[in-house]
Design a protein around this motif. Structure first.
Motif, PDB file in Angstrom:
ATOM      1  N   UNK A  21       0.833  -1.205   0.000  1.00  0.00           N
ATOM      2  CA  UNK A  21       0.000   0.000   0.000  1.00  0.00           C
ATOM      3  C   UNK A  21       0.863   1.249   0.000  1.00  0.00           C
ATOM      4  N   UNK A  22       1.939   1.239   0.777  1.00  0.00           N
ATOM      5  CA  UNK A  22       2.843   2.394   0.811  1.00  0.00           C
ATOM      6  C   UNK A  22       3.483   2.626  -0.553  1.00  0.00           C
ATOM      7  N   UNK A  23       3.871   1.551  -1.216  1.00  0.00           N
ATOM      8  CA  UNK A  23       4.510   1.698  -2.527  1.00  0.00           C
ATOM      9  C   UNK A  23       3.504   2.150  -3.577  1.00  0.00           C
ATOM     10  N   UNK A  24       2.285   1.648  -3.509  1.00  0.00           N
ATOM     11  CA  UNK A  24       1.247   2.125  -4.431  1.00  0.00           C
ATOM     12  C   UNK A  24       1.054   3.628  -4.274  1.00  0.00           C
ATOM     13  N   UNK A  25       0.971   4.095  -3.036  1.00  0.00           N
ATOM     14  CA  UNK A  25       0.807   5.518  -2.800  1.00  0.00           C
ATOM     15  C   UNK A  25       1.986   6.321  -3.311  1.00  0.00           C
ATOM     16  N   UNK A  26       3.187   5.762  -3.178  1.00  0.00           N
ATOM     17  CA  UNK A  26       4.396   6.431  -3.678  1.00  0.00           C
ATOM     18  C   UNK A  26       4.317   6.627  -5.194  1.00  0.00           C
ATOM     19  N   UNK A  27       3.949   5.580  -5.912  1.00  0.00           N
ATOM     20  CA  UNK A  27       3.843   5.683  -7.369  1.00  0.00           C
ATOM     21  C   UNK A  27       2.716   6.634  -7.751  1.00  0.00           C
ATOM     22  N   UNK A  28       1.579   6.489  -7.111  1.00  0.00           N
ATOM     23  CA  UNK A  28       0.433   7.347  -7.434  1.00  0.00           C
ATOM     24  C   UNK A  28       0.710   8.809  -7.128  1.00  0.00           C
ATOM     25  N   UNK A  29       1.657   9.057  -6.238  1.00  0.00           N
ATOM     26  CA  UNK A  29       2.062  10.422  -5.934  1.00  0.00           C
ATOM     27  C   UNK A  29       3.147  10.955  -6.849  1.00  0.00           C
ATOM     28  N   UNK A  30       3.503  10.192  -7.892  1.00  0.00           N
ATOM     29  CA  UNK A  30       4.481  10.661  -8.865  1.00  0.00           C
ATOM     30  C   UNK A  30       5.831   9.993  -8.786  1.00  0.00           C
ATOM     31  N   UNK A  31       5.983   8.964  -7.957  1.00  0.00           N
ATOM     32  CA  UNK A  31       7.264   8.286  -7.813  1.00  0.00           C
ATOM     33  C   UNK A  31       7.628   7.462  -9.034  1.00  0.00           C
ATOM     34  N   UNK A  32       8.917   7.157  -9.154  1.00  0.00           N
ATOM     35  CA  UNK A  32       9.423   6.393 -10.293  1.00  0.00           C
ATOM     36  C   UNK A  32       9.785   4.975  -9.918  1.00  0.00           C
ATOM     37  N   UNK A  33       9.588   4.057 -10.856  1.00  0.00           N
ATOM     38  CA  UNK A  33       9.930   2.640 -10.697  1.00  0.00           C
ATOM     39  C   UNK A  33      10.873   2.246 -11.815  1.00  0.00           C
ATOM     40  N   UNK A  34      11.932   1.528 -11.463  1.00  0.00           N
ATOM     41  CA  UNK A  34      12.852   0.945 -12.444  1.00  0.00           C
ATOM     42  C   UNK A  34      12.940  -0.537 -12.150  1.00  0.00           C
ATOM     43  N   UNK A  35      12.505  -1.365 -13.093  1.00  0.00           N
ATOM     44  CA  UNK A  35      12.583  -2.811 -12.935  1.00  0.00           C
ATOM     45  C   UNK A  35      13.737  -3.358 -13.758  1.00  0.00           C
ATOM     46  N   UNK A  36      14.603  -4.141 -13.123  1.00  0.00           N
ATOM     47  CA  UNK A  36      15.754  -4.726 -13.809  1.00  0.00           C
ATOM     48  C   UNK A  36      15.636  -6.243 -13.776  1.00  0.00           C
ATOM     49  N   UNK A  37      15.634  -6.848 -14.957  1.00  0.00           N
ATOM     50  CA  UNK A  37      15.665  -8.292 -15.168  1.00  0.00           C
ATOM     51  C   UNK A  37      14.606  -9.021 -14.347  1.00  0.00           C
ATOM     52  N   UNK A  38      14.986  -9.668 -13.243  1.00  0.00           N
ATOM     53  CA  UNK A  38      14.034 -10.506 -12.506  1.00  0.00           C
ATOM     54  C   UNK A  38      13.006  -9.704 -11.719  1.00  0.00           C
ATOM     55  N   UNK A  39      13.013  -8.389 -11.840  1.00  0.00           N
ATOM     56  CA  UNK A  39      11.886  -7.615 -11.311  1.00  0.00           C
ATOM     57  C   UNK A  39      10.580  -8.098 -11.930  1.00  0.00           C
ATOM     58  N   UNK A  40      10.670  -8.717 -13.119  1.00  0.00           N
ATOM     59  CA  UNK A  40       9.485  -9.300 -13.761  1.00  0.00           C
ATOM     60  C   UNK A  40       9.133 -10.664 -13.180  1.00  0.00           C
ATOM     61  N   UNK A  41       9.966 -11.196 -12.305  1.00  0.00           N
ATOM     62  CA  UNK A  41       9.732 -12.489 -11.652  1.00  0.00           C
ATOM     63  C   UNK A  41       9.346 -12.249 -10.190  1.00  0.00           C
ATOM     64  N   UNK A  42       8.493 -11.253  -9.997  1.00  0.00           N
ATOM     65  CA  UNK A  42       8.216 -10.730  -8.658  1.00  0.00           C
ATOM     66  C   UNK A  42       6.723 -10.464  -8.496  1.00  0.00           C
TER      67      UNK A  42
END
Length: 590
Positions: free
Chosen positions: A122-143
């Motif tokens: 929930x905290x991370x969802x709020x971070x993104x919805x507030x304009x935060x950035x996400x960078x997924x590297x390789x196995x971030x897709x296995x998460x």
């Protein structure tokens, strides 16, 4: 704005620069751009960004990649060279609202499995919805396979992979900071993931795998491997590379990561809207179908056209475009330079024909408002505040979309709309004509890549829906007393069919009754914030999104429309509350 320049020029109608020493504009034989020596590679160094912080998260609950340590080291080195500080952790307790607020981007570095609990999610969802950035590297897709928000953020989730091997990547976007330094193809040794879904319809693909160049690809020839997207108020970048330790010492891959971080952190701009259906007019391989009008020319190197000399125009003679269309192209100024893109002019070897009969979308950020970047030259200024926020400085690439619908001309810069102009001159028509790229004069070097176009069907505007909004116990969303005064409490009430219960759902994300909008008082985010009627103003306090679970969410706060309390009688107030999908947060819209 961050790329303010100081140029002063002498202008003629139509944006062709003249000086006392300028040669007369004369018709010149049509000529294709000459082939030039290869251009110098785009530097790894970028314009100095303001200092910022990045959180690198590498917790694993499944397979652990031996390259994680090398990845953290590489990211720390990139941060040291490019003005961002890296905090690296495998402690999920870092995912609190207060802690995340200090970071411009969070890197999921080969995370695997379920790494966050519900509160942390929930905290991370709020971070993104507030304009935060996400960078997924390789196995971030296995998460986090069972977390729908994360699946949408990452863009696609892991399916399988063949053995490590060399493959060829097709670089589809050479304007984004993560891929602008690459050629049109990129050969790398790595572990190449197959994904459960194709992200192309929801994300902007930066690079894809040529499945004929290796064995084991199973995505039917359309195999994205790096992409970006705007997501619920934030930015998301993903790259499938980075399995091997050696990846993190490769200069090109390190620059790829740097560009993804810079974009996710908001340090550079790009058009990350999904894109499909475009036909290349210039793809970097040659200039078939193009002709030079007037003096000067364009040099062709590294799949890039660069203006030299002038006052002339390179125009696409292969086809005259009629009807509605979307034209996209990437451009870059070297320094304080000048150019433009012309549309809607008749075939001619005289560049003044484009000036006098068409329209120019300007590239030059230093003149009067109706003659700066994004303006319809001499006719209408861009929205300079939006333009300045979207514009990358000289040395970095930008993307234009020029959209023609009837006699309407819309200009988008790096995915943001900056101009909206309607032609009313009977002597001109946007619906029929050619397109061209201006070479402005000696000393003006503007480069272009990836010129593409697609027809767009004219469709009637979506119709709005009007009716009752039904909630808990079958009661209706109701404006207290049927009053249209600003600040009137919104409540639930037995459905009566009155105008106080007639809500319109337009296409702008608002909910409207009695000529006003459903509004979060003061734009608040606290549980219990009053929901009221207020004059429509287009702010985030008046945006609402129906969710698949029946809730109606205010994206700005990340919270839900809620009938307060545990018993819901006529007159129960409606307020803002943390989403929990209880019966008092379920609504049926018209």
């Amino acid at each position: 704005m961050r790329n303010t320049l100081t140029r002063v020029g002498c202008w003629l109608a139509g944006a062709l620069l003249c000086t006392a020493a300028a040669p007369a504009l004369v018709a010149a034989p049509a000529a294709l751009p000459r082939e030039a020596a290869p251009a110098a590679p785009v530097r790894e160094a970028v314009a100095a960004d303001p200092a910022y912080k990045v959180l690198v998260f590498s917790k694993t609950a499944g397979f652990r990649h031996s390259s994680i340590d090398e990845g953290v080291t590489a990211l720390r080195e990139l941060g040291g060279a490019h003005n961002f500080t890296v905090d690296a952790t495998e402690d999920a307790q870092a995912f609190t609202t207060g802690n995340l607020a200090q970071y411009k981007a969070v890197v999921f570095l080969s995370t695997t499995g379920d790494v966050l609990n519900a509160t942390q999610q929930t905290a991370f969802e709020g971070y993104v919805q507030g304009g935060g950035g996400y960078v997924g590297v390789h196995a971030a897709a296995d998460t986090e396979y069972d977390w729908p928000f994360y699946a949408g953020l990452a863009g696609a989730l892991f399916h399988s992979h063949p053995h490590n091997q060399t493959a060829t990547l097709k670089v589809e976007d050479r304007a984004h900071d993560a891929t602008a330094h690459l050629g049109t193809s990129w050969q790398r040794f790595d572990e190449w993931y197959n994904y459960r879904t194709n992200p192309r319809t929801t994300a902007h693909v930066l690079a894809s795998l040529d499945e004929s160049s290796y064995t084991g690809g199973n995505m039917a020839g359309d195999h994205p491997i790096s992409w970006c997207k705007d997501y619920q108020g934030g930015r998301a970048f993903y790259t499938g590379g980075g399995h091997t330790e050696a990846s993190y010492t490769e200069p090109a891959f390190r620059r790829h990561l740097l560009g993804g971080i810079r974009w996710a952190a908001g340090m550079t701009e790009a058009d990350c809207r999904p894109e499909s259906g475009y036909t290349a007019l210039f793809d970097g391989s040659g200039t078939t179908g193009w002709q030079q009008a007037g003096p000067g020319s364009f040099a062709l190197a590294d799949g890039t056209l660069t203006s030299q000399g002038g006052l002339g125009l390179l125009w696409y003679s292969g086809k005259e475009f009629t009807g509605d269309y979307s034209l996209k192209l990437d451009w870059r100024m070297t320094d304080d330079d000048n150019s433009g893109v012309f549309v809607g002019f008749p075939a001619s070897g005289d560049p003044w024909s484009a000036v006098n009969n068409g329209y120019e979308i300007q590239i030059d950020a230093t003149d009067t408002p109706d003659r700066t970047t994004g303006s319809v030259y001499g006719f209408k200024s861009a929205d300079t505040a939006v333009r300045d926020a979207a514009l990358n400085p000289p040395g970095e690439w930008n993307t234009y979309e020029i959209r023609v619908t009837g006699e309407r001309l819309e200009v988008f810069l790096n995915g943001r709309k900056i101009n909206d102009f309607t032609n009313t001159d009977p002597a001109r028509s946007l619906r029929q004509g050619h397109i061209g790229l201006q070479n402005h004069g000696d000393g003006d070097q503007v480069s272009f890549r990836n010129v593409r176009i697609k027809p767009t069907a004219t469709t009637p505007p979506p119709t709005t829906r009007t009716g009752e909004v039904k909630g808990v116990n079958g009661k209706c969303l109701d404006v207290a007393g049927g009053s249209s005064a600003d600040g009137t409490q919104v409540q639930v009430w037995t459905c009566t069919g009155s105008t106080a219960q007639k809500w319109t759902v337009p296409t702008d994300g608002s909910l409207r009754a009695l000529g006003k909008c459903l509004d979060v008082s003061g734009g608040g985010t606290a549980d219990g914030t009053k929901i009221q009627l207020w004059t429509c103003n287009g702010t985030g306090a008046q945006k609402w999104q129906a969710q698949g679970d029946g809730t109606v969410r205010n994206p700005q706060s990340g919270k839900c429309l809620d009938a307060e309390g545990a018993t819901w009688n006529d007159g129960t107030k409606v307020h803002l509350w943390t989403c929990h999908t209880g019966p008092n947060q379920k609504w049926t819209l018209p």
